[in-house]
Design an enzyme around this catalytic site. Structure first.
Site, PDB file in Angstrom:
ATOM      1  N   ASP A  63     -21.984  -0.107 -20.546  1.00  0.00           N
ATOM      2  CA  ASP A  63     -23.063  -0.847 -19.892  1.00  0.00           C
ATOM      3  C   ASP A  63     -24.274  -0.941 -20.804  1.00  0.00           C
ATOM      4  OD1 ASP A  63     -23.470   1.908 -19.678  1.00  0.00           O
ATOM      5  OD2 ASP A  63     -24.471   1.788 -17.744  1.00  0.00           O
ATOM      6  N   ASP A 109     -29.043   7.885 -20.431  1.00  0.00           N
ATOM      7  CA  ASP A 109     -27.978   8.857 -20.130  1.00  0.00           C
ATOM      8  C   ASP A 109     -26.953   8.197 -19.207  1.00  0.00           C
ATOM      9  OD1 ASP A 109     -29.749   8.631 -18.063  1.00  0.00           O
ATOM     10  OD2 ASP A 109     -29.680  10.729 -17.476  1.00  0.00           O
ATOM     11  N   GLU A 110     -26.212   7.245 -19.784  1.00  0.00           N
ATOM     12  CA  GLU A 110     -25.206   6.529 -18.999  1.00  0.00           C
ATOM     13  C   GLU A 110     -24.048   6.189 -19.944  1.00  0.00           C
ATOM     14  OE1 GLU A 110     -26.626   4.517 -15.827  1.00  0.00           O
ATOM     15  OE2 GLU A 110     -24.647   3.913 -15.179  1.00  0.00           O
ATOM     16  N   GLU A 113     -31.023  -5.678 -18.852  1.00  0.00           N
ATOM     17  CA  GLU A 113     -30.254  -5.319 -17.657  1.00  0.00           C
ATOM     18  C   GLU A 113     -30.786  -6.036 -16.417  1.00  0.00           C
ATOM     19  OE1 GLU A 113     -30.702  -1.198 -16.541  1.00  0.00           O
ATOM     20  OE2 GLU A 113     -28.845  -1.227 -15.390  1.00  0.00           O
ATOM     21  N   HIS A 119     -28.010  -4.674 -22.159  1.00  0.00           N
ATOM     22  CA  HIS A 119     -26.960  -4.647 -21.142  1.00  0.00           C
ATOM     23  C   HIS A 119     -26.348  -6.047 -21.160  1.00  0.00           C
ATOM     24  CE1 HIS A 119     -27.032  -1.211 -18.319  1.00  0.00           C
ATOM     25  NE2 HIS A 119     -26.327  -1.938 -17.479  1.00  0.00           N
TER      26      HIS A 119
HETATM   27  C1  BGC Z   1     -24.846   0.508 -14.680  1.00  0.00           C
HETATM   28  C2  BGC Z   1     -24.292  -0.863 -14.447  1.00  0.00           C
HETATM   29  C3  BGC Z   1     -23.167  -0.734 -13.474  1.00  0.00           C
HETATM   30  C4  BGC Z   1     -23.822  -0.274 -12.207  1.00  0.00           C
HETATM   31  C5  BGC Z   1     -22.941  -0.194 -11.014  1.00  0.00           C
HETATM   32  C6  BGC Z   1     -25.437   0.989 -13.405  1.00  0.00           C
HETATM   33  O1  BGC Z   1     -25.998   2.233 -13.496  1.00  0.00           O
HETATM   34  O2  BGC Z   1     -25.747   0.520 -15.730  1.00  0.00           O
HETATM   35  O3  BGC Z   1     -24.236  -1.685 -15.467  1.00  0.00           O
HETATM   36  O4  BGC Z   1     -22.323  -1.796 -13.353  1.00  0.00           O
HETATM   37  O5  BGC Z   1     -24.504   0.943 -12.362  1.00  0.00           O
HETATM   38  O6  BGC Z   1     -23.557  -0.772 -10.024  1.00  0.00           O
END
Ligand code: BGC
Length: 886
Positions: free
Chosen positions: A485, A490-491, A758, A779
């Site tokens: 994403d 922190d993802e 995003e 994103h």
């Molecule tokens: C992510 C998104 C993902 C979403 C789910 C987010 O935290 O960054 O890109 O699809 O959560 O709803």
């Protein structure tokens, strides 16, 4: 353009872009009957193709393969499955493609290598790691240099020496890790891969690669070594602070097997086992989210050379990874590499004195530094995507990611630092130092999975060009082992809806075929016994406490079905579909079992809906059911390709369409009455034909009410330009593309975006930055507009009548505001070019189609060539002079 192989002189036809199992150079095969594919370039007519494959480079170069000769086959039967003698393991083989034109002239490609890799039974190496618990009596190193607030591990250095009576004539090393490795041999780093071996569910599989290291070995003593980092295996990933790291295990481990062959035919193997020794060195810690700390005073000069004196090196521990040793697969896609290096464009100061460097481009990677300073000088490099109003780094959106690299100088001359096992998402770096620096040079290094570049496109509109660049850079920053994403906070998960809405765009910029296969396997590895696909992949065991993403949201869990369709249409390769069919059916069974009435409201888990839309929210049950119908239509198509019965899927689609109409269409409107509702209904053909114009008109009214602005989230955005173009006219689609008031792509560009944001409102002049809880500036999901730019503005689109670009659909959009478009796309069949430009009242459109293909042309409304608006173009170069009616 990258990735297009050598061309031999002679006939006009040339085989290009050879791929074996979808890779230019496969480093190991998981299937010994590999798929071989290639494209063709040139203008002569193509009569026949031939593939030869063998052990000897020179023989293959002259058209002789000792393992297989396909003979001349009519046309260009790519992809072609290998059908020769059984392929030997642990070999480098060669293959080449010959083309014959209508006059009988032949051209051959340069031979391309294939490393066949190892079978499960060939592996005798053992997993080794730095000891965990010190056995009694062993010296305990007092390494306080490694204490850190993250409790992140220092990198482990591993090595062993061995004596050879003579230099080998051949040496291949097969290598992987649980964690990240950098391989060294006799003082040299081997390969240019970074973040190897990439990310899989390490409890199921890990991928190895093969390097030819023949030139690095010598008679006498040799040293083989590795540096091991934590990476996805034991480092921090994701946002669950209750389980930030150690997702797969507590310490990284290493596995490698070096195969040597000598002139007289003797062989020898050096494998990871208890002969290896380990020590910790200058990498005090290196973690994706925390960053890297490197104390150059702890360097062990020559640690990877034979004469190095091992002081305080300890025996390694040989062990079986817990809970099971992973399956060892050959890498299914290219590993990551450094792909760009950017100089700072400016240097400023933050209010607190921090030196701020702007690299002019948001990217994923790290800063490489050359510096001269006294020993012990501590240099801190922080990273951010944006600056705040005072000109300081804005890092609040990184959440728990610290993204700080720390370097401690050893002194005594110029020194260079490039972090190894961390990466950051950034455009700006902030530098502070504990003392004066003599000289300093910084460069931002971008990394990504090294996918071949597929397309280049340019228009006459600077903002559209910036948008194209932003899409490309968001893809680059997020195609790192898996499609993520975002690369900064922190993802950094492989979120599946983000991927699915973007995939069609992605395939225009890069060859995503191998990457698709690899990541779909991650999705399958994460599929539950009930058939539920995850929302992120790899997924297990990230989800032990149900705090991290749940599986199976509509449009998220649906991604594999959509990616299989895209893969088929783009590459014309049924191999993946065949393997994916049973998992896809299991997912479809699950949805149907849970929702017998044909409306998808049950077991929709984290049903995110049209994520991050603005304005009125779209009915989530409508979105979920719309996707379900779309999946049923795709399954009908895929069943047709695979020779499976289609009726189950056609019947399902009919039943669901009736339920959809009944439930969501009331009083001439769709429930919720949002842009996304109409976009999905029109693009997925959910409504009876008679109602579609009414739905389109309502979409137009909603757009007008929003003063021509979009209101879509992740799911709606993909359909926006295509549907508006088809139903409300190309001019309105171009209006959307060129808008620069909030919300629009142009708005972000006007405010300095160099990647796709995003959120539409990631930053606004009125409210500044959006919530720190979720606000990435890199994103790719909203970059899904790229597919329309390619398919319609440039007019290069696939065609279901000839998947894999054997046949094209070309429906360009001409617009004076855009001025011109110039595009080249390396399709599976060969390079396709499309370039149009206004010339007074006319448009001149140059089209080039690869040998063996043809295109169905549909000119924009009112445009004609010799009185015709729709016609077919055959392979070759064409100049079309087009005029408007009247
Ligand atoms: C992510 C998104 C993902 C979403 C789910 C987010 O935290 O960054 O890109 O699809 O959560 O709803």
């Amino acid at each position: 353009m990258a990735a297009y192989g050598d061309r031999s002189a002679g006939a006009d036809l040339r085989p290009v872009a050879l791929r074996c199992e979808l890779q230019a150079v496969p480093k190991g095969l998981n299937d010994l009957t590999p798929r071989l594919s290639w494209g063709c370039e040139g203008e002569a007519s193509l009569a026949a193709s031939r593939v030869v494959l063998g052990r000897d480079h020179d023989a293959v170069a002259s058209g002789h393969g000792d393992l297989w000769d396909s003979g001349w086959l009519p046309g260009t039967p790519s992809p072609l499955r290998y059908a020769g003698a059984s392929l030997p393991r642990d070999s480098r083989l060669w293959w080449a493609v010959g083309l014959r034109d209508g006059q009988g002239a032949e051209t051959w490609s340069e031979p391309a290598p294939i490393f066949t890799g190892l079978d499960a039974a060939d592996w005798e190496a053992e997993w080794i790691a730095r000891y965990f618990v010190l056995p009694a009596g062993r010296e305990v190193p007092q390494d306080s240099a490694y204490d850190n607030r993250f409790q992140a591990r220092p990198a482990d250095y591993l090595r062993r020496t061995f004596d050879l009576p003579e230099a080998p004539v051949r040496a291949f090393v097969h290598v992987t890790a649980l964690g990240l490795y950098e391989l060294h041999l006799n003082g040299a780093r081997i390969g240019q891969d970074v973040m190897a071996p990439g990310w899989t569910d390490y409890h199921i599989r890990t991928e190895y690669t093969v390097y030819d290291v023949t030139d690095h070995l010598k008679a006498g003593r040799n040293a083989l070594g590795a540096i091991l980092g934590e990476g996805w295996y034991s480092g921090r990933i994701g946002h669950n602070q209750r389980r930030a790291g150690n997702h797969y295990g507590g310490r990284p481990a290493f596995l490698c097997q070096l195969h040597l062959e000598f002139a007289d035919g003797r062989t020898r193997r050096i494998v990871t086992d208890d002969h290896w020794r380990t020590r910790q060195g200058p990498v005090c810690y290196s973690d994706f989210l925390a960053g890297e700390m490197y104390d150059a005073r702890l360097e062990m000069l020559g640690w990877d050379t034979a004469d190095f004196e091992e002081i305080n090196w300890q025996p390694v521990e040989v062990f079986t990874p817990d809970p099971v040793a992973p399956q060892l697969d050959a890498a299914r896609a290219p590993l990551a590499r450094e792909v760009a290096s950017l100089e700072p464009q400016s240097e400023t100061r933050a209010p607190d004195g921090e030196r701020i460097f702007d690299f002019g481009q948001n990217l994923a990677g790290y800063v490489s530094m050359e510096v001269e300073a006294p020993a012990g000088t501590e240099i801190r490099l922080r990273h951010a995507e944006r600056l705040d109003e005072e000109g300081a780094l804005y890092t609040a959106n990184l959440r728990f990611a610290v993204s700080e690299d720390i370097y401690i100088c050893k002194g005594g001359g110029p020194e260079r630092f490039t972090p190894r096992f961390t990466f950051h998402g950034f455009q700006y770096a902030g530098l502070s130092a504990s003392g004066p620096l003599e000289r300093l040079t910084l460069r931002a290094i971008a990394i990504q999975s090294d996918l071949p570049r597929a397309g280049q496109i340019e228009t006459g509109h600077p903002m559209v060009n910036q948008l194209i660049s932003n899409i490309f850079w968001s893809q680059r920053g997020n195609f790192l082992a898996v499609p993520t994403d975002c690369p900064q906070r922190d993802e950094r998960y492989g979120w599946s809806a983000d991927a699915q809405v973007f995939w069609r765009t992605a395939g225009y910029f890069m060859d995503v075929s191998a990457f698709t296969e690899k990541w779909l396997l991650d999705m399958v590895d994460g599929q539950s016994a009930e058939g539920v696909f995850p929302d992120v992949a790899p997924t297990k065991p990230l989800n032990p406490y149900r705090l991290t993403p749940q599986p199976g949201a509509p449009a998220w869990g649906d991604a594999p079905v959509i990616l299989c369709r895209d893969h088929w249409l783009r590459y014309g390769d049924a191999g993946l579909l065949r393997r994916m069919w049973a998992p896809l059916v299991a997912w479809m069974d699950y949805i149907e079992r849970e929702n017998p009435d044909g409306i998808r409201t049950r077991s929709v888990h984290n049903n995110y809906g049209d994520w991050l839309s603005i304005g009125p929210a779209t009915d989530r049950a409508l979105v979920a059911t719309a996707y379900w119908i779309h999946l049923a239509d795709i399954m009908t198509r895929l069943a047709g390709v695979l020779g499976e019965p289609e009726t189950r899927w056609t019947e399902l689609a009919t039943r669901l369409r009736a339920a959809f109409l009944d439930r969501f269409w009331q009083n001439g409107q769709l429930s919720g009455d949002t842009q996304t509702a109409y976009l999905l209904a029109l693009d997925f053909a959910l409504l009876p034909e008679a109602l579609r114009p009414q739905a389109a008109a309502r979409l137009g009214t909603l757009l007008d009410a929003a003063e021509g602005h979009l209101q879509t989230g992740f799911l709606g955005v993909r359909h926006l330009a295509p549907v508006v173009c088809d139903w409300l006219g190309p001019e309105r689609a171009v209006d959307l593309l060129l808008k620069d008031t909030y919300p629009s792509w142009g708005f972000s560009i006007r405010h300095g975006a160099t990647t796709i944001w995003e959120r539409w409102d990631g930053w606004t002049p009125e409210t500044g930055f959006q919530s720190t809880a979720m606000n990435s500036f890199n994103h790719y999901a909203y970059g899904a507009v790229g597919e329309w730019i390619w398919a319609r503005l440039a007019g290069i689109d696939w065609n279901a009548a000839g998947p894999g670009y054997r046949r094209l659909t070309m429906r360009p959009v001409f617009d004076r505001r855009i001025g011109h478009v110039k595009a080249r796309y390396e399709a599976a069949t060969g390079p396709v070019e499309s370039a149009w430009v206004y010339d007074g009242a006319a448009v001149i459109w140059d089209v080039s189609l690869p040998p063996g293909t043809r295109a169905d042309i549909a000119l924009p409304e009112g445009w004609r060539r010799d009185g015709q608006a729709a016609f077919t173009l055959e392979a070759g170069r064409h100049r079309l002079v087009l005029r408007q009616d009247g």
